[in-house]
Design a protein around this motif. Structure first.
Motif, short mmCIF file in Angstrom:
data_model
loop_
_atom_site.label_atom_id
_atom_site.label_comp_id
_atom_site.label_asym_id
_atom_site.label_seq_id
_atom_site.Cartn_x
_atom_site.Cartn_y
_atom_site.Cartn_z
N ILE A 101 86.86 -97.45 -60.97
CA ILE A 101 85.46 -97.83 -60.80
C ILE A 101 85.15 -99.12 -61.55
O ILE A 101 84.54 -100.04 -61.01
CB ILE A 101 84.53 -96.69 -61.27
N THR A 102 85.58 -99.20 -62.81
CA THR A 102 85.29 -100.40 -63.60
C THR A 102 86.00 -101.62 -63.03
O THR A 102 85.45 -102.73 -63.06
CB THR A 102 85.70 -100.20 -65.07
N VAL A 103 87.19 -101.43 -62.48
CA VAL A 103 87.92 -102.54 -61.85
C VAL A 103 87.14 -103.07 -60.66
O VAL A 103 86.99 -104.29 -60.47
CB VAL A 103 89.32 -102.09 -61.42
N GLN A 104 86.61 -102.16 -59.82
CA GLN A 104 85.85 -102.57 -58.65
C GLN A 104 84.53 -103.22 -59.05
O GLN A 104 84.08 -104.18 -58.42
CB GLN A 104 85.58 -101.35 -57.75
N LEU A 105 83.90 -102.71 -60.08
CA LEU A 105 82.65 -103.30 -60.55
C LEU A 105 82.86 -104.75 -61.00
O LEU A 105 82.05 -105.63 -60.71
CB LEU A 105 82.07 -102.48 -61.70
N GLU A 106 83.94 -104.99 -61.70
CA GLU A 106 84.22 -106.33 -62.20
C GLU A 106 84.61 -107.29 -61.07
O GLU A 106 84.17 -108.44 -61.06
CB GLU A 106 85.34 -106.27 -63.24
N ALA A 110 80.82 -108.42 -60.25
CA ALA A 110 80.73 -109.22 -61.47
C ALA A 110 80.03 -108.47 -62.60
O ALA A 110 79.35 -109.05 -63.44
CB ALA A 110 80.00 -110.53 -61.19
N ILE A 111 80.19 -107.15 -62.61
CA ILE A 111 79.65 -106.32 -63.68
C ILE A 111 80.76 -106.05 -64.68
O ILE A 111 81.80 -105.49 -64.34
CB ILE A 111 79.10 -104.99 -63.13
N THR A 112 80.54 -106.47 -65.92
CA THR A 112 81.54 -106.33 -66.96
C THR A 112 80.91 -105.69 -68.21
O THR A 112 79.70 -105.42 -68.24
CB THR A 112 82.13 -107.69 -67.36
N ALA A 214 72.18 -91.50 -65.52
CA ALA A 214 73.33 -90.63 -65.78
C ALA A 214 74.63 -91.32 -65.38
O ALA A 214 75.60 -91.32 -66.13
CB ALA A 214 73.18 -89.30 -65.02
N ILE A 215 74.64 -91.92 -64.18
CA ILE A 215 75.83 -92.61 -63.70
C ILE A 215 76.17 -93.78 -64.61
O ILE A 215 77.35 -94.04 -64.92
CB ILE A 215 75.61 -93.09 -62.24
N ASN A 216 75.14 -94.49 -65.06
CA ASN A 216 75.38 -95.63 -65.95
C ASN A 216 75.86 -95.18 -67.33
O ASN A 216 76.60 -95.91 -68.00
CB ASN A 216 74.10 -96.46 -66.08
N TYR A 221 80.88 -94.98 -70.75
CA TYR A 221 82.10 -94.29 -71.21
C TYR A 221 83.36 -94.91 -70.59
O TYR A 221 84.35 -95.14 -71.28
CB TYR A 221 81.99 -92.80 -70.83
N LEU A 222 83.30 -95.21 -69.27
CA LEU A 222 84.46 -95.77 -68.58
C LEU A 222 84.78 -97.17 -69.09
O LEU A 222 85.96 -97.58 -69.13
CB LEU A 222 84.22 -95.80 -67.07
N PHE A 223 83.77 -97.92 -69.47
CA PHE A 223 83.98 -99.26 -70.04
C PHE A 223 84.41 -99.20 -71.51
O PHE A 223 84.69 -100.23 -72.12
CB PHE A 223 82.72 -100.10 -69.91
N GLY A 224 84.40 -98.00 -72.06
CA GLY A 224 84.77 -97.84 -73.46
C GLY A 224 83.70 -98.32 -74.42
O GLY A 224 84.00 -98.69 -75.56
N MET A 225 82.43 -98.26 -73.99
CA MET A 225 81.34 -98.75 -74.81
C MET A 225 80.70 -97.64 -75.63
O MET A 225 79.90 -97.91 -76.52
CB MET A 225 80.31 -99.45 -73.92
#
Length: 226
Positions: A101-106, A110-112, A214-216, A221-225
């Motif tokens: 998911i994070t790979v596709q967002l980036e 352009a969401i990082t 909730a999704i965000n 968590y997925l971004f490790g933040m």
């Protein structure tokens, strides 16, 4: 009679064509998330409002009214929605791989990690409002004025679900993706129901915002933040 038929045809055409026009924007034309958001606001808010001023499909004021009692109930549903999604993720993460998911967002939006906090608030507060106005306010509540209740329920829910195909096509495994599309139809039907009870799309907007928060949170968590 002819004028009413034209209203119906233009309404259906917009509800089908505008999400289709967003598909290439989501997939190919605008890799930057903010460009997509601008186009989305023009297609989902600007054009419908301009044409509604001409065709007089629905009263915008009537769809923006909500009582204090309704607001309290909606807030409870919003909180319950947030908790349900977080709990569901905790159950599913052991069965499905969400790392892509994070790979596709980036790559596609352009969401990082650098801009995700802004996205964290923008999606629930602005993007959810745009979608609820279009699919439930301009969509379901307006469709009910011209078509049968059942037809209006399912058409708006199916369009809402299929619209997200372009957004999420490469995010998940085929099985999980199929479950999500079916689930989104169910979500659309539920949103239509609660809006029908209150007469305003603001009802589903608040619940939608709760789901997005909730999704965000899962995104953090997925971004490790967190």
């Amino acid at each position: 009679m002819i004028a009413n038929e034209i209203k119906k045809r233009v309404l259906i055409a917009l509800l089908i064509i505008l999400p289709i026009l967003m598909a290439p924007v989501d997939l190919f034309l605008a890799p930057n998330y903010w460009v997509k958001s601008l186009v989305k606001c023009i297609l989902f808010i600007g054009l419908p409002l301009i044409l509604n001023n001409h065709y007089q499909w629905v009263s915008i004021k009537s769809m923006l009214t909500v009582t204090k009692k309704q607001l309290s109930l909606i807030a409870l549903v919003m909180i319950a929605t947030y908790g349900t999604i977080i709990f569901g993720y905790q159950l599913l993460e052991r069965w499905f791989d969400f790392s892509m998911i994070t790979v596709q967002l980036e790559s596609s939006m352009a969401i990082t990690k650098n801009n995700f906090w802004f996205v964290f608030f923008y999606i629930p507060l602005v993007n959810a409002l745009v979608e609820e106005w279009f699919f439930r306010g301009f969509g379901f509540l307006t469709l009910k004025k011209f078509f049968s209740r059942r037809w209006s329920y399912f058409l708006s829910a199916i369009i809402f679900s299929l619209y997200h195909v372009a957004i999420m096509a490469h995010w998940f495994s085929p099985l999980l993706f199929t479950l999500l599309v079916i689930g989104l139809i169910g979500v659309g039907l539920f949103f239509n129901y609660i809006n029908e009870k209150t007469g305003t799309f603001l009802t589903s907007y608040m619940v939608h915002a709760g789901a997005n928060f909730a999704i965000n949170t899962i995104g953090l968590y997925l971004f490790g933040m967190i």
